[in-house]
Design a protein around this motif. Structure first.
Motif, PDB file in Angstrom:
ATOM      1  N   LEU A  50       0.825  -1.207   0.000  1.00  0.00           N
ATOM      2  CA  LEU A  50       0.000   0.000   0.000  1.00  0.00           C
ATOM      3  C   LEU A  50       0.862   1.261   0.000  1.00  0.00           C
ATOM      4  CD1 LEU A  50      -2.774  -1.094   2.524  1.00  0.00           C
ATOM      5  CD2 LEU A  50      -3.113  -0.579   0.096  1.00  0.00           C
ATOM      6  N   ASP A  51       1.967   1.237   0.761  1.00  0.00           N
ATOM      7  CA  ASP A  51       2.851   2.403   0.843  1.00  0.00           C
ATOM      8  C   ASP A  51       3.589   2.677  -0.459  1.00  0.00           C
ATOM      9  OD1 ASP A  51       2.124   2.879   3.449  1.00  0.00           O
ATOM     10  OD2 ASP A  51       3.901   1.940   4.325  1.00  0.00           O
ATOM     11  N   GLN A  52       3.903   1.621  -1.210  1.00  0.00           N
ATOM     12  CA  GLN A  52       4.726   1.776  -2.412  1.00  0.00           C
ATOM     13  C   GLN A  52       3.911   1.968  -3.694  1.00  0.00           C
ATOM     14  OE1 GLN A  52       7.209  -1.703  -2.375  1.00  0.00           O
ATOM     15  NE2 GLN A  52       8.540  -0.896  -0.773  1.00  0.00           N
ATOM     16  N   SER A  53       2.623   1.760  -3.626  1.00  0.00           N
ATOM     17  CA  SER A  53       1.821   1.832  -4.849  1.00  0.00           C
ATOM     18  C   SER A  53       1.300   3.241  -5.093  1.00  0.00           C
ATOM     19  CB  SER A  53       0.651   0.851  -4.770  1.00  0.00           C
ATOM     20  OG  SER A  53      -0.188   1.186  -3.689  1.00  0.00           O
ATOM     21  N   ASP A  54       1.117   3.554  -6.357  1.00  0.00           N
ATOM     22  CA  ASP A  54       0.504   4.839  -6.699  1.00  0.00           C
ATOM     23  C   ASP A  54      -0.826   4.661  -7.426  1.00  0.00           C
ATOM     24  OD1 ASP A  54       1.617   3.921  -9.024  1.00  0.00           O
ATOM     25  OD2 ASP A  54       3.056   5.530  -9.216  1.00  0.00           O
ATOM     26  N   THR A  55      -1.224   3.397  -7.616  1.00  0.00           N
ATOM     27  CA  THR A  55      -2.546   3.094  -8.144  1.00  0.00           C
ATOM     28  C   THR A  55      -3.135   1.964  -7.307  1.00  0.00           C
ATOM     29  OG1 THR A  55      -1.889   3.713 -10.396  1.00  0.00           O
ATOM     30  CG2 THR A  55      -3.861   2.365 -10.175  1.00  0.00           C
ATOM     31  N   PHE A  56      -4.349   2.160  -6.842  1.00  0.00           N
ATOM     32  CA  PHE A  56      -5.042   1.195  -5.995  1.00  0.00           C
ATOM     33  C   PHE A  56      -6.248   0.683  -6.770  1.00  0.00           C
ATOM     34  CE2 PHE A  56      -8.308   0.204  -2.792  1.00  0.00           C
ATOM     35  CZ  PHE A  56      -7.609  -0.620  -1.924  1.00  0.00           C
ATOM     36  N   ARG A  88      -4.024   7.232  -7.579  1.00  0.00           N
ATOM     37  CA  ARG A  88      -5.243   6.866  -8.303  1.00  0.00           C
ATOM     38  C   ARG A  88      -5.953   5.721  -7.596  1.00  0.00           C
ATOM     39  NH1 ARG A  88      -3.039   5.054 -13.692  1.00  0.00           N
ATOM     40  NH2 ARG A  88      -5.194   4.658 -14.158  1.00  0.00           N
ATOM     41  N   ILE A  89      -7.270   5.766  -7.631  1.00  0.00           N
ATOM     42  CA  ILE A  89      -8.112   4.688  -7.110  1.00  0.00           C
ATOM     43  C   ILE A  89      -9.014   4.244  -8.255  1.00  0.00           C
ATOM     44  CG2 ILE A  89      -9.909   4.072  -5.460  1.00  0.00           C
ATOM     45  CD1 ILE A  89      -8.692   6.201  -3.574  1.00  0.00           C
ATOM     46  N   VAL A  90      -8.968   2.940  -8.563  1.00  0.00           N
ATOM     47  CA  VAL A  90      -9.721   2.405  -9.700  1.00  0.00           C
ATOM     48  C   VAL A  90     -10.609   1.264  -9.215  1.00  0.00           C
ATOM     49  CG1 VAL A  90      -9.599   1.402 -12.005  1.00  0.00           C
ATOM     50  CG2 VAL A  90      -7.787   2.973 -11.239  1.00  0.00           C
ATOM     51  N   PRO A  91     -11.905   1.521  -9.054  1.00  0.00           N
ATOM     52  CA  PRO A  91     -12.802   0.423  -8.674  1.00  0.00           C
ATOM     53  C   PRO A  91     -13.207  -0.416  -9.892  1.00  0.00           C
ATOM     54  CG  PRO A  91     -13.990   2.512  -8.688  1.00  0.00           C
ATOM     55  CD  PRO A  91     -12.569   2.820  -9.048  1.00  0.00           C
ATOM     56  N   ILE A  92     -13.228  -1.713  -9.696  1.00  0.00           N
ATOM     57  CA  ILE A  92     -13.716  -2.632 -10.730  1.00  0.00           C
ATOM     58  C   ILE A  92     -14.864  -3.410 -10.104  1.00  0.00           C
ATOM     59  CG2 ILE A  92     -13.182  -4.582 -12.226  1.00  0.00           C
ATOM     60  CD1 ILE A  92     -10.283  -3.620 -12.276  1.00  0.00           C
ATOM     61  N   MET A  93     -16.075  -3.173 -10.600  1.00  0.00           N
ATOM     62  CA  MET A  93     -17.259  -3.804 -10.040  1.00  0.00           C
ATOM     63  C   MET A  93     -17.432  -5.194 -10.636  1.00  0.00           C
ATOM     64  SD  MET A  93     -17.374  -0.434  -9.788  1.00  0.00           S
ATOM     65  CE  MET A  93     -18.021   0.279 -11.257  1.00  0.00           C
ATOM     66  N   VAL A  94     -17.384  -6.183  -9.757  1.00  0.00           N
ATOM     67  CA  VAL A  94     -17.541  -7.574 -10.179  1.00  0.00           C
ATOM     68  C   VAL A  94     -19.019  -7.942 -10.242  1.00  0.00           C
ATOM     69  CG1 VAL A  94     -16.980  -9.971  -9.567  1.00  0.00           C
ATOM     70  CG2 VAL A  94     -15.289  -8.162  -9.208  1.00  0.00           C
ATOM     71  N   ASP A  95     -19.828  -7.328  -9.369  1.00  0.00           N
ATOM     72  CA  ASP A  95     -21.272  -7.548  -9.375  1.00  0.00           C
ATOM     73  C   ASP A  95     -21.967  -6.204  -9.150  1.00  0.00           C
ATOM     74  OD1 ASP A  95     -21.124  -7.063  -6.598  1.00  0.00           O
ATOM     75  OD2 ASP A  95     -21.083  -9.198  -6.111  1.00  0.00           O
ATOM     76  N   GLU A  96     -23.205  -6.224  -8.749  1.00  0.00           N
ATOM     77  CA  GLU A  96     -23.994  -4.987  -8.608  1.00  0.00           C
ATOM     78  C   GLU A  96     -23.907  -4.364  -7.229  1.00  0.00           C
ATOM     79  OE1 GLU A  96     -25.447  -3.576 -11.285  1.00  0.00           O
ATOM     80  OE2 GLU A  96     -24.583  -5.247 -12.403  1.00  0.00           O
ATOM     81  N   THR A  97     -23.025  -4.833  -6.376  1.00  0.00           N
ATOM     82  CA  THR A  97     -22.896  -4.301  -5.016  1.00  0.00           C
ATOM     83  C   THR A  97     -22.479  -2.832  -5.062  1.00  0.00           C
ATOM     84  OG1 THR A  97     -22.250  -6.483  -4.221  1.00  0.00           O
ATOM     85  CG2 THR A  97     -21.752  -4.631  -2.783  1.00  0.00           C
ATOM     86  N   LYS A  98     -23.179  -2.007  -4.291  1.00  0.00           N
ATOM     87  CA  LYS A  98     -22.929  -0.571  -4.269  1.00  0.00           C
ATOM     88  C   LYS A  98     -21.544  -0.279  -3.690  1.00  0.00           C
ATOM     89  CE  LYS A  98     -24.878   3.721  -2.512  1.00  0.00           C
ATOM     90  NZ  LYS A  98     -25.853   4.329  -1.620  1.00  0.00           N
ATOM     91  N   LEU A  99     -20.818   0.616  -4.372  1.00  0.00           N
ATOM     92  CA  LEU A  99     -19.490   1.015  -3.907  1.00  0.00           C
ATOM     93  C   LEU A  99     -19.583   1.856  -2.640  1.00  0.00           C
ATOM     94  CD1 LEU A  99     -17.828   2.085  -7.270  1.00  0.00           C
ATOM     95  CD2 LEU A  99     -16.932   0.342  -5.719  1.00  0.00           C
ATOM     96  N   PRO A 100     -18.554   1.800  -1.789  1.00  0.00           N
ATOM     97  CA  PRO A 100     -18.518   2.713  -0.646  1.00  0.00           C
ATOM     98  C   PRO A 100     -18.546   4.158  -1.136  1.00  0.00           C
ATOM     99  CG  PRO A 100     -16.765   1.065  -0.477  1.00  0.00           C
ATOM    100  CD  PRO A 100     -17.394   0.914  -1.830  1.00  0.00           C
ATOM    101  N   THR A 101     -19.140   5.034  -0.381  1.00  0.00           N
ATOM    102  CA  THR A 101     -19.334   6.420  -0.791  1.00  0.00           C
ATOM    103  C   THR A 101     -18.036   7.094  -1.217  1.00  0.00           C
ATOM    104  OG1 THR A 101     -21.207   6.578   0.710  1.00  0.00           O
ATOM    105  CG2 THR A 101     -20.247   8.655  -0.038  1.00  0.00           C
ATOM    106  N   LEU A 102     -16.953   6.906  -0.454  1.00  0.00           N
ATOM    107  CA  LEU A 102     -15.702   7.587  -0.758  1.00  0.00           C
ATOM    108  C   LEU A 102     -14.962   6.992  -1.963  1.00  0.00           C
ATOM    109  CD1 LEU A 102     -14.357   8.270   2.833  1.00  0.00           C
ATOM    110  CD2 LEU A 102     -15.445   9.883   1.263  1.00  0.00           C
TER     111      LEU A 102
END
Length: 197
Positions: A50-56, A88-102
């Motif tokens: 987590l500390d070394q990454s610049d894309t999550f 950067r934060i990149v969400p990939i939705m596997v199903d229809e579950t709602k993403l956390p607000t943030l």
């Protein structure tokens, strides 16, 4: 760029496919199966990743929403993002579950039949052409095999660029008629060699 892949064990196959696709694009990837060896601290490895990454990248699903690990990783990365807007934060939705607000504010992808993991990886990396892919792969190969800080070594390879082994032998010879030095490096695993004057 280093990409951290956050996922629940239920999405392990998708996470593995994404890690491979990103690596094939020349991306440096933090993936638990690759970076935490047996006997090493899982918590310490995740913290370092987590500390070394610049894309999550977060593979989001119902099982991810119920995972304490995934929730902890999201919170830790969001905290870093508050201090560093280049992350950067990149969400990939596997199903229809709602993403956390943030996390819902960030542009992501829906993993469905019309979007392949390879297409997602290409977009995350920003690769727009085969020429760009070749440049990225060459740079990644150079980063993995070459010690750019070794100022006194004319062939500063740390791994064989053909097979990846560290079994390298270095030699120097002088041509007496011209008083020139020639430097050689040979891989004892696959036979690759290179020389320079």
């Amino acid at each position: 760029m280093t990409t951290f892949i956050s996922h629940n064990k239920e999405e392990k196959n998708q996470a593995r496919s994404l890690a491979v696709a990103l690596a094939e694009q020349g991306e440096s990837v933090w993936f638990d199966e690759w970076n935490v060896r047996p006997g090493e601290s899982l918590t310490g490895g995740i913290e370092q990743g987590l500390d070394q990454s610049d894309t999550f990248v977060i593979l989001w699903s119902e099982s991810a929403a119920q995972s304490n690990w995934v929730g902890t990783e999201i919170r830790a990365y969001l905290r870093r993002r508050v201090d560093d807007s280049s992350l950067r934060i990149v969400p990939i939705m596997v199903d229809e579950t709602k993403l956390p607000t943030l996390v819902a504010d960030y542009r992501g992808f829906s993993l469905n039949d019309s979007t392949t993991v390879l297409e997602i990886a290409s977009q995350i990396c920003g690769i727009t052409s085969e020429a760009e892919l070749v440049r990225r792969l060459n740079k990644r190969l150079h980063d993995l095999t070459y010690d750019s800080e070794a100022s006194n070594d004319p062939l500063p390879y740390i791994r064989c660029p053909e097979c990846g082994h560290k079994k390298l032998e270095r030699k120097m010879t002088t041509a007496p008629q011209r008083d020139d030095n020639f430097y050689f490096i040979d891989c004892k695993s696959c036979g690759w060699s290179e020389w320079t004057q």
